[in-house]
Write a protein that holds these residues in place. Structure first.
Motif, short mmCIF file in Angstrom:
data_model
loop_
_atom_site.label_atom_id
_atom_site.label_comp_id
_atom_site.label_asym_id
_atom_site.label_seq_id
_atom_site.Cartn_x
_atom_site.Cartn_y
_atom_site.Cartn_z
N THR A 121 0.84 -1.19 0.00
CA THR A 121 0.00 0.00 0.00
C THR A 121 0.87 1.25 0.00
N ARG A 122 0.56 2.18 -0.86
CA ARG A 122 1.29 3.43 -0.91
C ARG A 122 0.45 4.52 -0.25
N GLU A 126 4.11 9.87 -1.02
CA GLU A 126 5.01 9.30 -2.02
C GLU A 126 4.90 10.09 -3.34
N PRO A 127 5.94 10.07 -4.16
CA PRO A 127 5.90 10.81 -5.43
C PRO A 127 4.72 10.35 -6.28
N PRO A 131 8.99 6.77 -10.28
CA PRO A 131 10.27 7.05 -10.93
C PRO A 131 10.66 6.02 -11.98
N ARG A 132 10.36 4.77 -11.69
CA ARG A 132 10.70 3.71 -12.64
C ARG A 132 9.97 3.90 -13.97
N LEU A 133 8.68 4.23 -13.90
CA LEU A 133 7.91 4.44 -15.13
C LEU A 133 8.38 5.70 -15.85
N GLY A 318 -5.05 13.44 -7.42
CA GLY A 318 -3.82 13.22 -6.67
C GLY A 318 -2.74 12.56 -7.50
N TRP A 319 -3.04 11.39 -7.99
CA TRP A 319 -2.08 10.66 -8.82
C TRP A 319 -2.79 9.50 -9.51
N VAL A 320 -2.16 8.97 -10.53
CA VAL A 320 -2.63 7.73 -11.15
C VAL A 320 -2.19 6.59 -10.25
N SER A 321 -3.08 5.62 -10.04
CA SER A 321 -2.78 4.50 -9.15
C SER A 321 -1.37 3.96 -9.39
N HIS A 322 -0.60 3.85 -8.30
CA HIS A 322 0.75 3.30 -8.44
C HIS A 322 0.71 1.84 -8.87
N LEU A 323 -0.38 1.13 -8.58
CA LEU A 323 -0.50 -0.25 -9.06
C LEU A 323 -0.55 -0.27 -10.59
#
Length: 441
Positions: A121-122, A126-127, A131-133, A318-323
């Motif tokens: 769970t993030r 968190e950014p 970063p990897r993507l 907020g952000w696109v799902s990190h999953l």
């Protein structure tokens, strides 16, 4: 029966008329493309001032529910911004060449990548961009000549385009768009209160001279599809890219946006058009490569533009799902990804070529140098679509894709089976000249 009775329109105040029209759209009484009564006609039937009806129509336009097209009156948009009844299911046995989707058989399997996605769970600190993507997507963009000093991750191509337009433009601003062009973009502009300024398209993409005219008319932004243009299949060539860049160079105030929605499966090279602008962005999506459910797109652009997009994103979703971001990164890193992308691009190219050849063999002009669709000019859109449906084929009527362009139909080639193109071309030839037999020559 009057229009008021037919669509059950009512109201004494502008807000009541708006609610009445919205209810008619939501229930399906007012279908996409339906024309509303002229202001004075509706005012007379409702017994109100024409100013009241005009205010109601203005509110409906600002909300993206209707459009005031030249010489065509006020019509209901094809995606009017309210939950409305979906199109009825196709009759049994009809072959669907209308949906514009990739072939599921050409999408890479997700099982291996899913097993490798970190199951944790993030939290909020968190950014927002993985970063990897960012590294993986940035490398692919740089290989195509796109600067990647500033990058953001958004929820698909149209999410990126909407955020980019919202970062600078205000209701009433003009946006130069391809004509015919992507229907959802035209509906989005209407929903944002922006004015679409049509620019003709040929096989090499948006025409530079016509873009110059749109800029002279005051276009504040331009949206260009560099390849797999929807609906025509156009692809910007190196020569056309240079011409478009020259036009935009003389208009540094114009926001330049590229929607590279098909990316590597478009079947043609990529030639950037907007990266020289002070305000620019290239949106590259994964939807056609990895599947529409993976609504992830990378946005490259200048520092101010990306900061505005990322900042506004952070205040909302907020952000696109990190999953999702992890899954896309895993897919990009898979050893087999190039095989899947190359295979899809080749199959789509073969199917396009087969369809174009079959149509040409019947004397039917069509275009489509990249992507998933072929555009066929026809004299009578509605009649052609109806006759094709009777013959067992569903295609998309061109009305929702065009502003000033002539009529046509969009034919999706992504899932064509061997022999289908020839059968479709024969049936289309019969539909274009009813009563006259056509035989394979």
């Amino acid at each position: 029966m009057s229009v008021v009775q037919q669509y059950r329109l009512a109201g004494r105040r502008a807000s009541e008329i708006v609610a009445s029209v919205e209810a008619a759209i939501r229930s399906g009484r007012l279908q996409p493309g339906a024309t509303l009564p002229p202001v004075r006609t509706l005012a007379d039937e409702l017994g109100v001032s024409p100013n009241t009806v005009a205010a109601a129509y203005r509110s409906l336009r600002e909300r993206g529910m209707v459009s005031g097209a030249r010489r065509k009156g006020t019509t209901v948009n094809h995606a009017p911004g309210v939950p409305s009844r979906t199109a009825p299911p196709l009759p049994a046995g009809v072959r669907n060449l209308a949906e514009g989707a990739p072939d599921p058989r050409l999408l890479p399997p997700l099982s291996h990548a899913l097993r490798r996605v970190p199951a944790r769970t993030r939290l909020y600190d968190e950014p927002p961009a993985l970063p990897r993507l960012i590294d993986l997507a940035g490398a692919e963009l740089r290989a195509d000549g796109v600067p990647t000093d500033e990058l953001a991750i958004v929820g698909g191509a149209m999410d990126g385009v909407e955020r980019l337009l919202g970062a600078y433009l205000r209701p009433g601003d003009r946006v130069a768009v391809e004509d015919p062009g992507y229907a959802n973009l035209l509906d989005l502009l209407a929903a944002m209160g922006l004015r679409a300024d049509p620019v003709p398209v040929d096989d090499e993409g948006m025409q530079a001279g016509a873009l110059g005219q749109a800029v002279a008319r005051g276009a504040a932004a331009v949206v260009i599809t560099p390849r797999a243009q929807n609906p025509t299949g156009a692809a910007v060539t190196k020569a056309r890219s240079a011409q478009l860049r020259e036009v935009l160079h003389s208009a540094p105030e114009v926001l330049g946006i590229e929607d590279d929605h098909a990316a590597t499966v478009a079947g043609t090279g990529y030639h950037p058009c907007v990266v020289d602008q002070p305000r620019w962005a290239v949106v590259r999506s994964t939807s056609k490569v990895f599947g529409p459910d993976l609504r992830v797109a990378t946005v490259a652009g200048d520092e101010q533009t990306i900061a505005r997009v990322a900042g506004r994103h952070r205040l909302g979703a907020g952000w696109v799902s990190h999953l999702l971001q992890e899954l896309v990164a895993e897919l990009i890193e898979q050893d087999s990804v190039e095989h899947w992308r190359s295979r899809a691009a080749e199959r789509y190219a073969d199917r396009r070529a087969e369809m174009l050849a079959a149509l040409d063999g019947r004397g039917i002009s069509a275009s489509g140098t990249s992507g998933l669709n072929v555009w066929v000019p026809v004299p009578d859109e509605a009649g052609t679509v109806a006759r094709l449906l009777e013959a067992g084929w569903a295609v998309a009527a061109g009305q929702r894709y065009r502003l000033d362009a002539g009529p046509g139909v969009r034919v999706t080639i992504s899932t064509l089976e061997p022999g289908e193109a020839e059968r479709f071309a024969a049936d289309l030839a019969r539909c274009l000249t009813p009563g006259r037999p056509h035989y394979a020559g």
